[in-house]
Enzyme design. Structure first.
Site: not given
Ligand code: K1U
Ligand code: ZN
Length: 169
Positions: A51, A92-93, A135
């Protein structure tokens, strides 16, 4: 430490397959610190090197309430996954503002090196298991929206391209 730019879907670089980290050296330790800082600043719970446009097998995760307990996984490998699976809400970021349900294994066992290069075996369930699978998909060049229907994916792609155009204007 430095904040790193995060690639946004549908950037084709998000589909690059990452190569193994050859050595946990000073460059990788700096990258780990920068990725943790970037993940925390973006309010994410995980970040894969893919990413931030580095195509090596490295992920950072922090699901702690205080945001002070980062987990570093270098060259992670799922050695066991439970047959039980559930749908979980994911974000997802790299796809800001989009949340949807994806099926993942309930429990996974992962072999990886930590940030010191020491071999670890981690058993994860709940949000940690979901985040590890999300991830590790990034390291294979896979974004969670690829599990959604072609129609949803098309709408997400259009929305992302529109907001990227507007941000540039
Ligand atoms: O990979 C990424 O972009 C990070 C992603 C990780 C993730 C969150 C939720 C489920 C699976 C993987 C994030 O951090 S998205 C933003 C977030 O903080 C979040 C979103 C939904 C639920 C919990 C946290
Ligand atoms: Zn992601």
């Amino acid at each position: 430490m430095a904040l790193l730019p995060i690639l946004c879907y549908p950037d084709p670089k998000l589909h690059t397959v990452a190569k193994p980290v050859a050595a946990v050296d000073a460059r990788i330790k700096t990258l780990i610190s920068d990725m943790i800082e970037t993940m925390l600043e973006a309010k994410g719970i995980g970040l894969a090197a893919t990413q931030v446009d580095v195509h090596e097998r490295l992920i950072v995760i922090d699901i702690s309430e205080q945001r002070d307990d980062p987990l570093v996984l270098i060259n992670p490998r799922i050695v066991w996954s439970s047959p039980e699976k559930h749908q979980n809400e994911e974000g997802c970021l790299s796809v800001p503002g989009i949340y949807d349900s994806v099926e993942r294994c309930d429990t996974v066992k992962v072999e990886a090196q930590d940030g010191h290069g020491t071999a670890r075996l981690i058993e994860a369930d709940g949000l940690l298991a979901v985040c590890i699978q999300h991830e590790m998909d990034h390291l294979l060049g896979r974004v969670f929206v690829e599990y959604l229907s072609p129609l949803k994916r098309k709408r997400i792609k259009t929305k992302m391209l529109k907001s990227q155009r507007e941000a540039r204007a």
